[in-house]
Design an enzyme around this catalytic site. Structure first.
Site, PDB file in Angstrom:
ATOM      1  N   SER A  31     -10.864   7.762  -7.944  1.00  0.00           N
ATOM      2  CA  SER A  31     -11.493   8.093  -9.227  1.00  0.00           C
ATOM      3  C   SER A  31     -12.111   9.487  -9.163  1.00  0.00           C
ATOM      4  O   SER A  31     -12.341  10.025  -8.089  1.00  0.00           O
ATOM      5  CB  SER A  31     -12.615   7.091  -9.522  1.00  0.00           C
ATOM      6  N   SER A  33     -12.768  13.631 -10.980  1.00  0.00           N
ATOM      7  CA  SER A  33     -12.072  14.766 -11.608  1.00  0.00           C
ATOM      8  C   SER A  33     -10.932  15.299 -10.741  1.00  0.00           C
ATOM      9  O   SER A  33      -9.969  15.853 -11.279  1.00  0.00           O
ATOM     10  CB  SER A  33     -13.077  15.874 -11.912  1.00  0.00           C
ATOM     11  N   ASP A  87      -7.916   9.696  -2.732  1.00  0.00           N
ATOM     12  CA  ASP A  87      -9.164   9.664  -3.513  1.00  0.00           C
ATOM     13  C   ASP A  87      -9.951  10.956  -3.297  1.00  0.00           C
ATOM     14  O   ASP A  87      -9.756  11.655  -2.291  1.00  0.00           O
ATOM     15  CB  ASP A  87      -9.997   8.447  -3.065  1.00  0.00           C
ATOM     16  N   GLY A  88     -10.848  11.245  -4.213  1.00  0.00           N
ATOM     17  CA  GLY A  88     -11.751  12.389  -4.073  1.00  0.00           C
ATOM     18  C   GLY A  88     -12.962  12.030  -3.230  1.00  0.00           C
ATOM     19  O   GLY A  88     -13.057  10.916  -2.707  1.00  0.00           O
ATOM     20  N   LYS A 100     -19.321   9.143  -1.222  1.00  0.00           N
ATOM     21  CA  LYS A 100     -18.598   8.900  -2.455  1.00  0.00           C
ATOM     22  C   LYS A 100     -19.489   8.084  -3.399  1.00  0.00           C
ATOM     23  O   LYS A 100     -20.461   7.492  -2.963  1.00  0.00           O
ATOM     24  CB  LYS A 100     -17.287   8.143  -2.174  1.00  0.00           C
ATOM     25  N   GLY A 103     -19.517   9.233  -9.144  1.00  0.00           N
ATOM     26  CA  GLY A 103     -19.092   8.698 -10.441  1.00  0.00           C
ATOM     27  C   GLY A 103     -19.291   7.190 -10.505  1.00  0.00           C
ATOM     28  O   GLY A 103     -18.724   6.516 -11.377  1.00  0.00           O
ATOM     29  N   GLU A 109     -13.460   1.700  -4.937  1.00  0.00           N
ATOM     30  CA  GLU A 109     -12.778   2.715  -4.116  1.00  0.00           C
ATOM     31  C   GLU A 109     -12.714   2.278  -2.658  1.00  0.00           C
ATOM     32  O   GLU A 109     -11.693   2.469  -1.987  1.00  0.00           O
ATOM     33  CB  GLU A 109     -13.512   4.054  -4.210  1.00  0.00           C
ATOM     34  N   LYS A 127     -17.112  20.645  -1.185  1.00  0.00           N
ATOM     35  CA  LYS A 127     -17.369  19.335  -0.572  1.00  0.00           C
ATOM     36  C   LYS A 127     -17.254  19.355   0.955  1.00  0.00           C
ATOM     37  O   LYS A 127     -17.480  18.349   1.605  1.00  0.00           O
ATOM     38  CB  LYS A 127     -16.362  18.304  -1.105  1.00  0.00           C
TER      39      LYS A 127
END
Ligand SMILES: O=C[C@H](O)[C@H](O)[C@H](O)COP(=O)(O)O
Length: 235
Positions: A31, A33, A87-88, A100, A103, A109, A127
């Site tokens: 999830s 951006s 994943d981000g 993480k 969001g 996740e 990051k």
């Protein structure tokens, strides 16, 4: 497109190109951006290949991205073994531990990352840290059962996070409510030199559902850099 957005895109595209293989049938999709670019790259694959693949989202947001793209979605109840999850992250340290949950999506996740044979992180240069807490100073996101939030907050303060606080919504009165119906506490701990220990201590607090510390999970991370290159970090 801004430099940061370009960095996210380059990292996401390269990770998809190098880790989503034609033989894969189940792909986990994180999830945030940066993951928007992951889905964009997936949609550039051969449509016949995508038609043979199931995508497991990790939030309302990523489910929407996949459905809007006409991809088939599934969940971990149907697909307990995932080929790869991308994943981000809010911050990644030199050992590939990550924060993480910026969001509020870290519970799903983590489940989808743990179900995967390989967990890949994509992020921009902001990051990339040596130690967690260097750049992400908002704190460790902690998902809590609503009725227990004050008790958990007190325990987090006792563990040393004096500034821990309930995350408040922006376009709604009251707290952020996660996709799972829970609340989020953001708990700053300064520099986190032993993330696995911190994770364990927080997780043992009754009322905590999941902690946004992902320790010893990622196999590889892609960081999009300001100069347009991509830095890769492996274990
Ligand atoms: O809860 C959100 C997730 O953990 C995201 O993957 C994380 O916040 C990074 O998001 P972004 O790619 O927007 O920086």
């Amino acid at each position: 497109m801004s430099l940061i957005e370009q960095a996210k895109m380059k990292a996401a595209y390269q990770a998809v190109d190098e880790h989503v293989l034609p033989s894969h049938r189940v792909i986990g999709v994180g999830s945030g951006s940066t993951v928007v670019h992951v889905v964009a790259r997936l949609l550039q694959r051969d449509p016949e290949l995508n038609a043979k693949t199931v995508f497991v989202p990790t939030s309302f947001q990523s489910r929407g991205l996949l459905l809007d793209g006409g991809l088939t979605v599934g969940d971990v109840e149907q697909y307990s073994e995932i080929d790869v999850t991308i994943d981000g992250a809010d911050e990644v340290d030199s050992q590939l531990n990550a924060i993480k949950g910026g969001g509020a999506a870290h519970l799903q996740e983590k489940v989808v990352a743990e179900a995967a044979k390989k967990f890949v992180i994509v992020a921009d240069y902001r990051k990339d840290s040596k130690v967690l807490g260097e750049q992400w100073t908002k704190g460790v996101p902690v998902e809590v059962v609503p009725f227990a939030w004050r008790a958990v907050l007190k325990k987090l303060q006792e563990q040393g996070s004096k500034d821990a606080k309930l995350r408040m919504a922006v376009a709604k009165a009251g707290p952020v409510v996660t996709d799972n119906g829970n609340f989020i506490i953001d708990a700053p701990f300064g520099l986190i030199h032993e993330p696995a220990k911190r994770l364990k201590d927080i997780k043992l607090i009754t009322g905590v559902v999941e902690v946004g510390l992902f320790c010893n999970m990622a196999e590889i991370a892609y960081f999009g850099c300001e100069d347009g290159s991509v830095t890769i970090r492996t274990k």
